[in-house]
Design a protein around this motif. Structure first.
Motif, mmCIF file in Angstrom:
data_model
loop_
_atom_site.group_PDB
_atom_site.id
_atom_site.type_symbol
_atom_site.label_atom_id
_atom_site.label_comp_id
_atom_site.label_asym_id
_atom_site.label_seq_id
_atom_site.Cartn_x
_atom_site.Cartn_y
_atom_site.Cartn_z
ATOM 1 N N ALA A 113 0.844 -1.194 0.000
ATOM 2 C CA ALA A 113 0.000 0.000 0.000
ATOM 3 C C ALA A 113 0.877 1.241 0.000
ATOM 4 O O ALA A 113 1.981 1.240 0.548
ATOM 5 C CB ALA A 113 -0.921 -0.007 1.214
ATOM 6 N N LEU A 114 0.386 2.311 -0.612
ATOM 7 C CA LEU A 114 1.133 3.551 -0.710
ATOM 8 C C LEU A 114 0.334 4.664 -0.028
ATOM 9 O O LEU A 114 -0.726 5.060 -0.514
ATOM 10 C CB LEU A 114 1.361 3.895 -2.186
ATOM 11 C CG LEU A 114 2.150 5.142 -2.519
ATOM 12 C CD1 LEU A 114 3.573 5.054 -1.971
ATOM 13 C CD2 LEU A 114 2.192 5.337 -4.028
ATOM 14 N N PRO A 115 0.825 5.145 1.140
ATOM 15 C CA PRO A 115 0.140 6.262 1.785
ATOM 16 C C PRO A 115 0.445 7.555 1.030
ATOM 17 O O PRO A 115 1.609 7.887 0.815
ATOM 18 C CB PRO A 115 0.718 6.277 3.194
ATOM 19 C CG PRO A 115 2.028 5.569 3.093
ATOM 20 C CD PRO A 115 1.954 4.654 1.905
ATOM 21 N N VAL A 116 -0.587 8.258 0.598
ATOM 22 C CA VAL A 116 -0.430 9.485 -0.176
ATOM 23 C C VAL A 116 -1.257 10.595 0.454
ATOM 24 O O VAL A 116 -2.051 10.361 1.366
ATOM 25 C CB VAL A 116 -0.822 9.273 -1.655
ATOM 26 C CG1 VAL A 116 0.079 8.240 -2.315
ATOM 27 C CG2 VAL A 116 -2.272 8.859 -1.792
ATOM 28 N N SER A 117 -1.068 11.805 -0.032
ATOM 29 C CA SER A 117 -1.783 12.958 0.496
ATOM 30 C C SER A 117 -1.803 14.034 -0.575
ATOM 31 O O SER A 117 -1.215 13.869 -1.652
ATOM 32 C CB SER A 117 -1.078 13.471 1.757
ATOM 33 O OG SER A 117 -1.758 14.567 2.316
ATOM 34 N N ALA A 118 -2.439 15.139 -0.268
ATOM 35 C CA ALA A 118 -2.304 16.327 -1.100
ATOM 36 C C ALA A 118 -0.933 16.933 -0.828
ATOM 37 O O ALA A 118 -0.293 16.627 0.187
ATOM 38 C CB ALA A 118 -3.404 17.330 -0.760
ATOM 39 N N ASP A 119 -0.483 17.806 -1.707
ATOM 40 C CA ASP A 119 0.758 18.521 -1.468
ATOM 41 C C ASP A 119 0.537 19.523 -0.331
ATOM 42 O O ASP A 119 -0.587 19.946 -0.062
ATOM 43 C CB ASP A 119 1.184 19.242 -2.751
ATOM 44 C CG ASP A 119 2.636 19.701 -2.724
ATOM 45 O OD1 ASP A 119 3.378 19.344 -1.791
ATOM 46 O OD2 ASP A 119 3.026 20.428 -3.660
ATOM 47 N N ARG A 120 1.603 19.884 0.334
ATOM 48 C CA ARG A 120 1.523 20.782 1.501
ATOM 49 C C ARG A 120 0.763 22.081 1.211
ATOM 50 O O ARG A 120 -0.055 22.506 2.029
ATOM 51 C CB ARG A 120 2.926 21.074 2.030
ATOM 52 C CG ARG A 120 2.890 21.999 3.244
ATOM 53 C CD ARG A 120 4.198 22.067 3.981
ATOM 54 N NE ARG A 120 4.265 20.883 4.833
ATOM 55 C CZ ARG A 120 5.345 20.143 5.018
ATOM 56 N NH1 ARG A 120 6.470 20.455 4.441
ATOM 57 N NH2 ARG A 120 5.331 19.094 5.796
ATOM 58 N N PRO A 121 0.970 22.752 0.057
ATOM 59 C CA PRO A 121 0.217 23.991 -0.175
ATOM 60 C C PRO A 121 -1.304 23.789 -0.226
ATOM 61 O O PRO A 121 -2.062 24.743 -0.098
ATOM 62 C CB PRO A 121 0.723 24.486 -1.531
ATOM 63 C CG PRO A 121 2.034 23.831 -1.719
ATOM 64 C CD PRO A 121 1.950 22.512 -0.993
#
Length: 155
Positions: free
Chosen positions: A40-48
């Motif tokens: 599994a790959l934990p991802v997110s939005a970019d910091r901005p």
């Protein structure tokens, strides 16, 4: 290898802090991306965009996909051209322009640094980038320029 190939990816939002999307600042942008049989790959939005800058984001993944696709297509092009590659690295750069609530990639520039086994292979190694770019599925699928700025060195 002709024909149709299907890729299945599961994306699960894991960022509910207990109140769902009750407000723009009330939820985490964390997502888990999974492909059967792979980690599994934990991802997110970019910091901005209020995401976790320590995790991969969609923009990172798209630039990575373009860089890897070119790399793999390039290695094949070199085999076809009789070029022996002994090292390859890239420092790819993608530029996104954000306007209002939307945005788009303006371009991605790949900066492959290739090492070949012999000086007689340099010209063919440079030329192989054109074939690789033409063969890259990902580059053929995007609506923005993908430029290649290669350097070829001799081992």
């Amino acid at each position: 290898m002709t024909g149709e190939h299907t890729y299945r990816v599961a994306a699960t939002w894991t960022g509910d802090r207990g109140t769902g999307t009750s407000g723009y600042r009330d939820y985490d942008r964390s997502v888990t991306v999974e492909v059967a049989g792979k980690p599994a790959l934990p991802v997110s939005a970019d910091r901005p965009f209020r995401g976790d800058g320590a995790k991969w984001n969609p923009e990172d993944l798209l630039v990575a996909a373009l860089a890897e696709c070119h790399l793999l297509s390039y290695l094949y092009a070199c085999v076809q051209a009789g070029v022996v590659v002994t090292a390859y690295e890239d420092q790819a750069v993608g530029t996104v322009v954000v306007e209002g609530n939307g945005g788009a990639f303006r371009e991605v520039v790949l900066h492959p640094r290739v090492v070949v086994a012999d000086a007689s292979m340099v010209d063919a190694a440079v030329a192989a980038h054109a074939d690789a770019h033409e063969w890259c599925f990902i580059a053929n699928s995007v609506n923005f320029p993908v430029r290649i700025d290669p350097v070829v060195l001799v081992a």
